[in-house]
Design an enzyme around this catalytic site. Sequence first.
Site, PDB file in Angstrom:
ATOM      1  N   ASP A   1       0.882  -1.171   0.000  1.00  0.00           N
ATOM      2  CA  ASP A   1       0.000   0.000   0.000  1.00  0.00           C
ATOM      3  C   ASP A   1       0.916   1.216   0.000  1.00  0.00           C
ATOM      4  OD1 ASP A   1      -1.593   2.132   0.586  1.00  0.00           O
ATOM      5  OD2 ASP A   1      -2.528   1.261   2.371  1.00  0.00           O
TER       6      ASP A   1
ATOM      7  N   ASP B   1      -4.272  -1.813  -1.831  1.00  0.00           N
ATOM      8  CA  ASP B   1      -2.973  -2.467  -2.062  1.00  0.00           C
ATOM      9  C   ASP B   1      -2.749  -2.784  -3.534  1.00  0.00           C
ATOM     10  OD1 ASP B   1      -2.215  -2.868   0.782  1.00  0.00           O
ATOM     11  OD2 ASP B   1      -4.077  -4.003   0.767  1.00  0.00           O
TER      12      ASP B   1
ATOM     13  N   TYR C   1      -3.666   9.501   0.369  1.00  0.00           N
ATOM     14  CA  TYR C   1      -3.539   9.204   1.801  1.00  0.00           C
ATOM     15  C   TYR C   1      -2.539   8.058   2.002  1.00  0.00           C
ATOM     16  CZ  TYR C   1      -4.739   8.396   6.640  1.00  0.00           C
ATOM     17  OH  TYR C   1      -4.668   8.264   7.989  1.00  0.00           O
TER      18      TYR C   1
ATOM     19  N   GLN D   1       3.238   4.276   2.709  1.00  0.00           N
ATOM     20  CA  GLN D   1       3.121   3.781   4.095  1.00  0.00           C
ATOM     21  C   GLN D   1       3.689   2.374   4.327  1.00  0.00           C
ATOM     22  OE1 GLN D   1      -1.138   3.561   5.297  1.00  0.00           O
ATOM     23  NE2 GLN D   1      -0.853   1.358   5.150  1.00  0.00           N
TER      24      GLN D   1
ATOM     25  N   GLY E   1      18.627  -5.920  -0.466  1.00  0.00           N
ATOM     26  CA  GLY E   1      18.732  -7.317  -0.910  1.00  0.00           C
ATOM     27  C   GLY E   1      17.438  -8.073  -1.117  1.00  0.00           C
ATOM     28  N   ASN E   2      16.418  -7.769  -0.281  1.00  0.00           N
ATOM     29  CA  ASN E   2      15.207  -8.587  -0.311  1.00  0.00           C
ATOM     30  C   ASN E   2      14.097  -7.792   0.373  1.00  0.00           C
ATOM     31  OD1 ASN E   2      13.284 -10.630   0.546  1.00  0.00           O
ATOM     32  ND2 ASN E   2      14.891 -12.119   0.092  1.00  0.00           N
TER      33      ASN E   2
ATOM     34  N   TYR F   1       2.188  -0.382  15.142  1.00  0.00           N
ATOM     35  CA  TYR F   1       1.287  -0.630  14.022  1.00  0.00           C
ATOM     36  C   TYR F   1       1.427   0.433  12.951  1.00  0.00           C
ATOM     37  CZ  TYR F   1      -1.165  -4.677  15.561  1.00  0.00           C
ATOM     38  OH  TYR F   1      -1.468  -5.949  15.900  1.00  0.00           O
TER      39      TYR F   1
ATOM     40  N   LYS G   1      -2.752  -2.652   8.606  1.00  0.00           N
ATOM     41  CA  LYS G   1      -2.875  -4.116   8.545  1.00  0.00           C
ATOM     42  C   LYS G   1      -1.993  -4.662   7.429  1.00  0.00           C
ATOM     43  CE  LYS G   1      -5.315  -6.212  11.633  1.00  0.00           C
ATOM     44  NZ  LYS G   1      -4.428  -5.679  12.669  1.00  0.00           N
TER      45      LYS G   1
ATOM     46  N   TYR H   1      -3.954   1.126  17.565  1.00  0.00           N
ATOM     47  CA  TYR H   1      -3.722   2.429  18.214  1.00  0.00           C
ATOM     48  C   TYR H   1      -3.419   2.196  19.684  1.00  0.00           C
ATOM     49  CZ  TYR H   1      -5.920   4.269  14.031  1.00  0.00           C
ATOM     50  OH  TYR H   1      -6.219   4.573  12.744  1.00  0.00           O
TER      51      TYR H   1
HETATM   52  C1  F6R Z   1      -5.148  -1.667   5.723  1.00  0.00           C
HETATM   53  C2  F6R Z   1      -5.688  -0.413   6.232  1.00  0.00           C
HETATM   54  C3  F6R Z   1      -5.917  -0.244   7.667  1.00  0.00           C
HETATM   55  C4  F6R Z   1      -5.409   1.099   8.122  1.00  0.00           C
HETATM   56  C5  F6R Z   1      -5.899   1.450   9.496  1.00  0.00           C
HETATM   57  C6  F6R Z   1      -5.279   2.713  10.025  1.00  0.00           C
HETATM   58  O1  F6R Z   1      -5.050  -1.589   4.361  1.00  0.00           O
HETATM   59  O2  F6R Z   1      -5.932   0.468   5.442  1.00  0.00           O
HETATM   60  O3  F6R Z   1      -5.369  -1.254   8.448  1.00  0.00           O
HETATM   61  O4  F6R Z   1      -4.027   1.126   8.066  1.00  0.00           O
HETATM   62  O5  F6R Z   1      -7.267   1.518   9.437  1.00  0.00           O
HETATM   63  O6  F6R Z   1      -5.877   3.802   9.445  1.00  0.00           O
HETATM   64  P1  F6R Z   1      -5.425   5.314   9.668  1.00  0.00           P
HETATM   65  O7  F6R Z   1      -4.324   5.564   8.697  1.00  0.00           O
HETATM   66  O8  F6R Z   1      -6.641   6.074   9.297  1.00  0.00           O
HETATM   67  O9  F6R Z   1      -5.019   5.472  11.086  1.00  0.00           O
HETATM   68 MG    MG Z   2      -4.429  -2.368   2.492  1.00  0.00          MG
HETATM   69 MG    MG Z   3      -4.216   0.623   4.049  1.00  0.00          MG
END
Ligand code: F6R
Ligand code: MG
Ligand code: MG
Length: 373
Positions: A11, A52, A89, A93, A102-103, A230, A233, A348
Amino acid sequence: MKITISVIKADVGSIGGHMAPSRQLIEKVRQHVTQKGAGLLIDHFISHTGDDIAILMTHTRGPGDSKVHKLAWDAFVSGTEEAKLQGLYGAGQDLLKDAFSGNVRGMGPEVAEIEFDERPNEPFLFFAADKTDPGAFNLPLYLAFCDVMNTPGLILSPKMSKGFRFLIMDVNYTEGDRIIELNAPEDMYDIAALLRDPERYVVESIWSRSTGEQAAAVATSRLHNIAGKYTGKDDPVMLIRTQMNFPATGEVLAPFAIGHFVAGGMRGSHHMPLMPVEQNSIVSYFDGPPVISCAGFCVQQGKLTEAVDAFAHPFWTTVRERISDKAIEFRRQGFVGPTMLPMNELEYTGVVEKLKELDTRFRIRKGEKVPAD
Ligand code: F6R
Ligand code: MG
Ligand code: MG
């Protein structure tokens, strides 16, 4: 001919929050792969699932090849520039490291790779999920490769009667790859005991016990284990060879009609049912539901056929409606109990900090009958 299929996805920016990459971003990634991949790749296929972008590549350089990985990394870096220009946005990320080394494993993008001697007929499926993590594949893989109720081929086809070997990874271990090998059918209860915990134990690969060939390769990276916090995802990808010594395509697809609950959805911090969607779908309701797409291919001498969109069939419309109902019903419970992920899986830190602060305000009641003013 021995070929490798590599799929690398990331992504690097999306429109309207976490919905989908822009057309310009996808084009930038495609241009890079087409121009710089000439002479390195035999073929490639670019698609997106939610936010993605996945680069599927065929070549003869084996898994983990630094040139192939660098090609994908650089394509995502070039896509990130476009994403920044457009103000998308979360630009860049999933590129968690500053420089390629390398990988791409451990650098943010998800990877699944499989190398094999091509059969005269070589069908395979490419799965990509958004708004969830690699544990989302645990149940479908268990059903497709272990369970006769789902896969009659396990008793009908002599080529499958010896069962399959599962390589399962403990993704909480970050010092290296902590893996275990278990054989279905005799270790089925052990396999189930591990796969019931999809945030910790995930299937990495599956192998035919009749021929020793690899049937499945699954991306296992957990982004929070790489970044120490985090960053979104993981949104895993998976490759599965089908038919003959392996489960049939329909046997691999069937478990996705369940719409089983997976980790993900809003803020990556909930449980929601996994919805099979068409290729290049966006994500919408409650940053979900988590979605899975599947493209079917045949490959010969590394050349891919056109993709067939496995979840575009009308059958899946009914499934999607049922899963939408399931998602809405579950969402009515809001934040309490099983709807939200356990503390250590939340994306979070807000709740943890809040609880720490509240904890200091708890006191042991000393005899009084009613709360003090
Ligand atoms: C996975 C995805 C979510 C965001 C999560 C955080 O593709 O988009 O896991 O990463 O909802 O979102 P923000 O950036 O709004 O804190
Ligand atoms: Mg995603
Ligand atoms: Mg995302």
